[in-house]
Scaffold this motif. Structure first.
Motif, PDB file in Angstrom:
ATOM      1  N   ILE A  37     -15.498 -75.212  -8.165  1.00 26.60           N
ATOM      2  CA  ILE A  37     -14.508 -75.746  -8.617  1.00 26.60           C
ATOM      3  C   ILE A  37     -13.920 -74.513  -9.387  1.00 26.60           C
ATOM      4  CG2 ILE A  37     -13.695 -77.050 -10.513  1.00 26.60           C
ATOM      5  CD1 ILE A  37     -15.702 -79.284  -9.720  1.00 26.60           C
ATOM      6  N   GLU A  38     -12.499 -73.970  -9.078  1.00 28.92           N
ATOM      7  CA  GLU A  38     -12.141 -72.937  -9.781  1.00 28.92           C
ATOM      8  C   GLU A  38     -10.483 -73.174 -10.145  1.00 28.92           C
ATOM      9  OE1 GLU A  38     -13.526 -68.410  -9.080  1.00 28.92           O
ATOM     10  OE2 GLU A  38     -11.892 -69.297  -7.574  1.00 28.92           O
ATOM     11  N   ARG A  39     -10.082 -72.927 -11.341  1.00 28.81           N
ATOM     12  CA  ARG A  39      -8.577 -73.197 -11.800  1.00 28.81           C
ATOM     13  C   ARG A  39      -7.975 -74.113 -11.361  1.00 28.81           C
ATOM     14  NH1 ARG A  39      -7.988 -67.690  -9.465  1.00 28.81           N
ATOM     15  NH2 ARG A  39      -9.602 -66.498 -10.472  1.00 28.81           N
ATOM     16  N   GLY A  40      -8.373 -75.278 -11.402  1.00 24.88           N
ATOM     17  CA  GLY A  40      -7.706 -76.629 -10.944  1.00 24.88           C
ATOM     18  C   GLY A  40      -7.957 -76.994  -9.389  1.00 24.88           C
ATOM     19  N   PHE A  41      -8.542 -76.238  -8.687  1.00 27.22           N
ATOM     20  CA  PHE A  41      -8.746 -76.199  -7.222  1.00 27.22           C
ATOM     21  C   PHE A  41     -10.440 -76.691  -6.828  1.00 27.22           C
ATOM     22  CE2 PHE A  41      -4.877 -73.967  -7.011  1.00 27.22           C
ATOM     23  CZ  PHE A  41      -4.159 -74.938  -6.277  1.00 27.22           C
ATOM     24  N   MET A  42     -10.544 -77.730  -6.126  1.00 25.65           N
ATOM     25  CA  MET A  42     -11.871 -77.926  -5.865  1.00 25.65           C
ATOM     26  C   MET A  42     -11.999 -77.829  -4.241  1.00 25.65           C
ATOM     27  SD  MET A  42     -14.110 -81.545  -6.458  1.00 25.65           S
ATOM     28  CE  MET A  42     -13.007 -82.303  -5.188  1.00 25.65           C
ATOM     29  N   LYS A  43     -12.977 -77.138  -3.795  1.00 25.14           N
ATOM     30  CA  LYS A  43     -13.381 -76.779  -2.408  1.00 25.14           C
ATOM     31  C   LYS A  43     -15.037 -77.628  -2.169  1.00 25.14           C
ATOM     32  CE  LYS A  43     -10.668 -72.805  -1.648  1.00 25.14           C
ATOM     33  NZ  LYS A  43     -10.524 -71.643  -1.318  1.00 25.14           N
ATOM     34  N   ILE A  44     -15.015 -78.217  -1.264  1.00 24.31           N
ATOM     35  CA  ILE A  44     -16.300 -78.880  -0.879  1.00 24.31           C
ATOM     36  C   ILE A  44     -16.754 -78.336   0.575  1.00 24.31           C
ATOM     37  CG2 ILE A  44     -17.675 -80.924  -0.246  1.00 24.31           C
ATOM     38  CD1 ILE A  44     -15.941 -82.506  -2.069  1.00 24.31           C
ATOM     39  N   CYS A  45     -17.821 -77.589   0.606  1.00 21.37           N
ATOM     40  CA  CYS A  45     -18.136 -76.835   1.796  1.00 21.37           C
ATOM     41  C   CYS A  45     -19.289 -77.047   2.335  1.00 21.37           C
ATOM     42  CB  CYS A  45     -18.014 -75.228   1.614  1.00 21.37           C
ATOM     43  SG  CYS A  45     -16.696 -74.670   0.578  1.00 21.37           S
ATOM     44  N   ARG A  46     -19.354 -76.987   3.661  1.00 22.31           N
ATOM     45  CA  ARG A  46     -20.813 -77.158   4.165  1.00 22.31           C
ATOM     46  C   ARG A  46     -20.983 -75.899   5.014  1.00 22.31           C
ATOM     47  NH1 ARG A  46     -22.897 -82.244   7.112  1.00 22.31           N
ATOM     48  NH2 ARG A  46     -24.420 -82.026   5.778  1.00 22.31           N
ATOM     49  N   GLY A  47     -21.911 -75.053   4.638  1.00 22.98           N
ATOM     50  CA  GLY A  47     -22.096 -73.624   4.975  1.00 22.98           C
ATOM     51  C   GLY A  47     -20.872 -72.820   4.457  1.00 22.98           C
ATOM     52  N   SER A  48     -20.121 -72.138   5.659  1.00 24.30           N
ATOM     53  CA  SER A  48     -19.039 -71.343   5.065  1.00 24.30           C
ATOM     54  C   SER A  48     -17.697 -72.004   5.461  1.00 24.30           C
ATOM     55  CB  SER A  48     -18.864 -69.917   5.827  1.00 24.30           C
ATOM     56  OG  SER A  48     -19.000 -70.305   7.208  1.00 24.30           O
ATOM     57  N   ILE A  49     -17.650 -73.220   5.986  1.00 23.31           N
ATOM     58  CA  ILE A  49     -16.374 -74.046   6.256  1.00 23.31           C
ATOM     59  C   ILE A  49     -16.116 -75.010   5.335  1.00 23.31           C
ATOM     60  CG2 ILE A  49     -15.741 -75.874   7.858  1.00 23.31           C
ATOM     61  CD1 ILE A  49     -17.579 -74.666  10.160  1.00 23.31           C
ATOM     62  N   VAL A  50     -15.062 -74.887   4.949  1.00 24.69           N
ATOM     63  CA  VAL A  50     -14.278 -76.018   3.860  1.00 24.69           C
ATOM     64  C   VAL A  50     -14.005 -77.193   4.449  1.00 24.69           C
ATOM     65  CG1 VAL A  50     -12.591 -76.216   2.246  1.00 24.69           C
ATOM     66  CG2 VAL A  50     -13.291 -74.035   2.664  1.00 24.69           C
ATOM     67  N   VAL A  51     -14.851 -78.123   3.808  1.00 23.98           N
ATOM     68  CA  VAL A  51     -14.620 -79.550   4.579  1.00 23.98           C
ATOM     69  C   VAL A  51     -13.574 -80.475   3.955  1.00 23.98           C
ATOM     70  CG1 VAL A  51     -15.832 -81.673   5.139  1.00 23.98           C
ATOM     71  CG2 VAL A  51     -17.056 -79.371   5.359  1.00 23.98           C
TER      72      VAL A  51
END
Length: 148
Positions: A37-51
């Motif tokens: 979570i950073e500056r209003g954006f959230m990324k959920i990753c599995r390894g290096s892939i953004v899911v």
């Protein structure tokens, strides 16, 4: 999801009467996902892939929609077709998609508007200017200009 791919979440609880869909971070952690979570954006990753991706309002909302059964799968592709054409045609806008649709150059299926494309948002950001460098080179090959 944001990239037009249908993701299947396993071992999650779904409450059909709930007005918002909630995803537990502890369940994601148990399933070996990483949440950034950073500056209003959230990324959920599995390894290096953004899911999965999300944006912040008062809560973080996943970019995409919920599909619960095979009966609703016929409804889901309308949104992802517009995003897919948007990406394939070089980030074309909604007006351009409508013009191509009227000229029958795209599929005859109903397409919705492209609301949020992260690449378009990042493309409109301003970059910081590099400072003027100070070069203290005295001899040959102490300082090189390289085009990276």
């Amino acid at each position: 999801m944001f990239d037009g791919v249908i993701r299947i979440l396993k071992n999650f609880k779904y409450v059909s009467n709930l007005s918002r869909n909630l995803v537990s971070l502890s369940v994601l952690d148990d399933a070996d996902y990483t949440v950034k979570i950073e500056r209003g954006f959230m990324k959920i990753c599995r390894g290096s892939i953004v899911v999965l991706k999300g944006i912040k309002d008062s809560l973080y909302y996943l970019i995409g929609e919920t599909v619960t059964s095979s009966n609703t799968l016929a409804e889901a592709p309308t949104d992802h077709k517009a995003i897919l054409w948007h990406k394939m045609l070089g980030q074309i806008g909604n007006k351009g998609l409508q013009v191509l649709k009227k000229q029958s150059l795209l599929s005859n299926d109903k397409m919705s508007k492209v609301d949020l494309c992260e690449n378009c948002v990042w493309g409109k950001h301003h970059r910081l200017v590099f400072k003027v460098g100070q070069h203290n080179s005295r001899g040959i090959l102490e300082y090189l200009y390289v085009d990276l």
